[in-house]
Design an enzyme around this catalytic site. Structure first.
Site, PDB file in Angstrom:
ATOM      1  N   GLU A   1      29.676  96.222  22.062  1.00 53.63           N
ATOM      2  CA  GLU A   1      28.820  97.388  21.919  1.00 53.63           C
ATOM      3  C   GLU A   1      29.123  98.149  20.639  1.00 53.63           C
ATOM      4  O   GLU A   1      30.292  98.324  20.262  1.00 53.63           O
ATOM      5  CB  GLU A   1      28.999  98.316  23.134  1.00 53.63           C
ATOM      6  CG  GLU A   1      28.683  97.628  24.451  1.00 53.63           C
ATOM      7  CD  GLU A   1      28.893  98.497  25.672  1.00 53.63           C
ATOM      8  OE1 GLU A   1      28.606  98.023  26.788  1.00 53.63           O
ATOM      9  OE2 GLU A   1      29.353  99.655  25.526  1.00 53.63           O
TER      10      GLU A   1
ATOM     11  N   CYS B   1      29.434 103.344  14.937  1.00 52.46           N
ATOM     12  CA  CYS B   1      30.743 103.060  15.524  1.00 52.46           C
ATOM     13  C   CYS B   1      30.762 101.595  15.930  1.00 52.46           C
ATOM     14  O   CYS B   1      29.934 101.164  16.742  1.00 52.46           O
ATOM     15  CB  CYS B   1      30.961 103.970  16.731  1.00 52.46           C
ATOM     16  SG  CYS B   1      32.501 103.690  17.615  1.00 52.46           S
TER      17      CYS B   1
ATOM     18  N   CYS C   1      40.295  95.256  25.253  1.00 51.30           N
ATOM     19  CA  CYS C   1      41.438  95.797  24.515  1.00 51.30           C
ATOM     20  C   CYS C   1      42.702  95.551  25.310  1.00 51.30           C
ATOM     21  O   CYS C   1      42.694  95.627  26.545  1.00 51.30           O
ATOM     22  CB  CYS C   1      41.256  97.296  24.267  1.00 51.30           C
ATOM     23  SG  CYS C   1      42.567  98.042  23.253  1.00 51.30           S
TER      24      CYS C   1
ATOM     25  N   CYS D   1      45.080 102.028  27.341  1.00 51.56           N
ATOM     26  CA  CYS D   1      45.015 103.491  27.370  1.00 51.56           C
ATOM     27  C   CYS D   1      44.336 103.912  28.666  1.00 51.56           C
ATOM     28  O   CYS D   1      43.252 103.439  28.997  1.00 51.56           O
ATOM     29  CB  CYS D   1      44.250 104.018  26.157  1.00 51.56           C
ATOM     30  SG  CYS D   1      45.078 103.705  24.585  1.00 51.56           S
TER      31      CYS D   1
ATOM     32  N   CYS E   1      40.538 105.285  28.945  1.00 52.44           N
ATOM     33  CA  CYS E   1      39.484 104.543  28.245  1.00 52.44           C
ATOM     34  C   CYS E   1      38.901 103.451  29.127  1.00 52.44           C
ATOM     35  O   CYS E   1      39.642 102.652  29.710  1.00 52.44           O
ATOM     36  CB  CYS E   1      40.059 103.936  26.966  1.00 52.44           C
ATOM     37  SG  CYS E   1      38.862 103.006  25.995  1.00 52.44           S
TER      38      CYS E   1
ATOM     39  N   CYS F   1      32.458 108.361  23.302  1.00 51.80           N
ATOM     40  CA  CYS F   1      33.827 107.904  23.069  1.00 51.80           C
ATOM     41  C   CYS F   1      34.524 107.617  24.389  1.00 51.80           C
ATOM     42  O   CYS F   1      34.521 108.434  25.306  1.00 51.80           O
ATOM     43  CB  CYS F   1      34.584 108.989  22.306  1.00 51.80           C
ATOM     44  SG  CYS F   1      36.299 108.597  21.946  1.00 51.80           S
TER      45      CYS F   1
END
Length: 511
Positions: free
Chosen positions: A206, A219, A226, A230, A233, A453
């Site tokens: 994305e 972005c 990932c 975190c 997220c 975000c």
């Protein structure tokens, strides 16, 4: 399997022949298949039976004109680059795959956008063409108002060369899947990663197009998922599926410009989408080079920013080799909190992170200057948003030239955190500003379409990384039911067996 072919001096490059006029010969096909098999073997995987004796399947003409068919792979270096771990040795990205290798798709054709200009010059020469042809190709791929989608659009190339390119190479590394538009004008653009055949996909990545007064920012993602886990997220809940190639990173910019430039010029690019960019530094550095190249996308180095969660060796390398801006996700004022919400802090604690930033800033190498590092700070209610946190940030960043961007936490399903309210963010900002710091608040954009975000990605039914144990002092600040549900989900999905209840586990490996 995505294959990398060594440059001159390694495997023999394919030369122009009768294949340049009317298709590859049987021997050329066999050579391409053998190169792919060799790349698979080098990555520690066994090639399919008979792979060296027969050519890989060819995609249809329609599929070739729209993009590369790249097999799903553990990472863009053919499996040579391990996942960053939080315990034990961390293999830095410069020990990964051969950056000069030619990347081929599942059909054996070269993925042009995976090349830098010097690599493209070497490649066109290896197929019997003069080196200046590379610059012609490069401009058709990247120059404003070109962004060619097919070789037929490249009208200053001979018909014979265009036909040869159609057989030997591909223009696009991705295909647009869907476009989601939020009420504020933000667009989330999803791209299909190519799979083993023309009609399969290795996954969805994305990008987010964010219009604002005086600028439009794209972005981009650097990984599918990932590894860094975190806790706030959504992307982290996917784990790391694979790294993106250079071409898959660059093509997010090219295709977005191709489709939306008439509405708004993309002035800024930020590497803040899915993934940890510096975990994939071997692809991110050449991708940035293409964005900044005068004959490429020709962006200003001041308009391209790469964000990291804090991989210290890669921060040093990036600061010395890249002209782009560097941003660092800080998000906490103590090691206790940061090690909980950002487990990479267990490998590179705040003292180590601030040490490398003091060493490298202001930046003066790599042909550019960056006076201040950009700190990103996601504000979580009751976790990191107190005035005591603000005071600690003053001490923590002493000697680090910096700007701080406070970010509203964007809620997603299953999250145990809550956003700080506007008044708390303003109080936090005002305190730091009165102390002489430059502090801004980033407005949330696109959250109604999960484009804000921390909201990118789809965890799906794949195994999730472990949830970290909440420190006792912060149990009141999280949704206990969400914490328990997340823990059960990780166990049910087979989360990392290395996870320890005190949160000292490594990030889950790439699946």
């Amino acid at each position: 399997m995505l294959a990398r072919e060594a440059p001159a001096g390694g495997h023999a490059p394919r030369r122009a022949s009768a294949a340049m006029a009317g298709g590859r010969s049987n021997s050329a096909r066999a050579a391409g298949a053998a190169a792919a098999a060799a790349a698979v073997a080098m990555a520690g995987r066994s090639p399919p039976a008979g792979a060296a004796a027969s050519a890989p399947p060819r995609a249809s003409v329609a599929a070739r004109t729209r993009g590369a068919v790249v097999a799903a792979a553990a990472d863009s270096s053919g499996g040579a680059l391990p996942v960053h771990l939080l315990k034990g040795d961390v293999v830095t990205a410069d020990k990964g795959g051969d950056a000069a290798a030619v990347v081929r798709d599942a059909t054996g054709r070269v993925v042009l956008k995976c090349m830098t200009l010097p690599q493209m010059e070497d490649w066109v020469e290896s197929i019997g063409q003069p080196r200046f042809r590379a610059r012609q190709l490069w401009k058709w791929l990247y120059k404003t108002d070109k962004w060619a989608a097919t070789f037929d659009e490249m009208t200053d190339l001979s018909k014979a060369f265009r036909a040869a390119l159609t057989d030997a190479a591909v223009v696009d590394a991705l295909a647009i899947h869907r476009v989601h538009q939020a009420a504020d004008g933000t667009r989330k653009i999803t791209f299909r990663l190519p799979g083993e055949t023309a009609d399969t996909s290795a996954g969805i990545i994305e990008s987010v197009l964010i219009p604002a007064a005086g600028r439009t920012t794209l972005c981009v993602s650097s990984q599918l998922g990932c590894a860094l886990n975190c806790q706030f997220c959504l992307t982290a809940k996917m784990g790391l599926r694979r790294h993106l190639t250079v071409g898959e990173i660059v093509d997010q910019v090219v295709q977005t410009r191709r489709h939306f430039e008439a509405e708004a010029h993309i002035s800024n690019v930020v590497f803040m989408g899915m993934g940890e960019p510096l975990h994939n530094i071997h692809a991110v550095l050449p991708a940035v080079e293409t964005l900044l190249h005068a004959d490429g996308l020709n962006m200003s180095h001041n308009k391209v920013t790469v964000s990291t969660s804090g991989l210290v060796p890669e921060i040093r390398r990036f600061a010395r080799e890249s002209k782009a801006n560097l941003a660092v996700s800080l998000n906490a004022s103590t090691d206790e909190v940061r090690s909980w919400i950002m487990p990479i802090n267990r490998k590179y604690p705040l003292a180590s992170l601030m040490g490398v930033l003091r060493d490298e800033f202001p930046r003066g190498l790599a042909g550019r200057t960056q006076a201040k590092v950009f700190f990103e700070y996601v504000m979580l209610r009751g976790v990191n948003d107190s005035l005591d946190d603000a005071r600690r940030i003053l001490r923590l960043t002493a000697g680090v030239p910096c700007k701080i961007n406070l970010i509203h936490f964007n809620v997603h399903d299953g999250s145990e955190f809550a956003p700080s309210d506007r008044a708390t963010m303003r109080t936090f900002q005002d305190f730091l500003v009165r102390k002489g710091m430059t502090v801004t608040i980033r407005e949330s954009r696109g959250d109604d379409e999960m484009a804000a975000c921390g909201q990118l990605g789809r965890p799906g039914d794949r195994p999730s990384p472990p949830r970290m144990r909440v420190p006792q002092a912060f149990e009141h600040a999280v949704d206990a039911a969400a914490v328990q549900a997340g823990t059960r989900r990780s166990r049910r999905r087979g989360g990392s067996s290395a996870a320890e209840t005190d949160g000292t586990a490594t990030v889950m490996s790439a699946s």
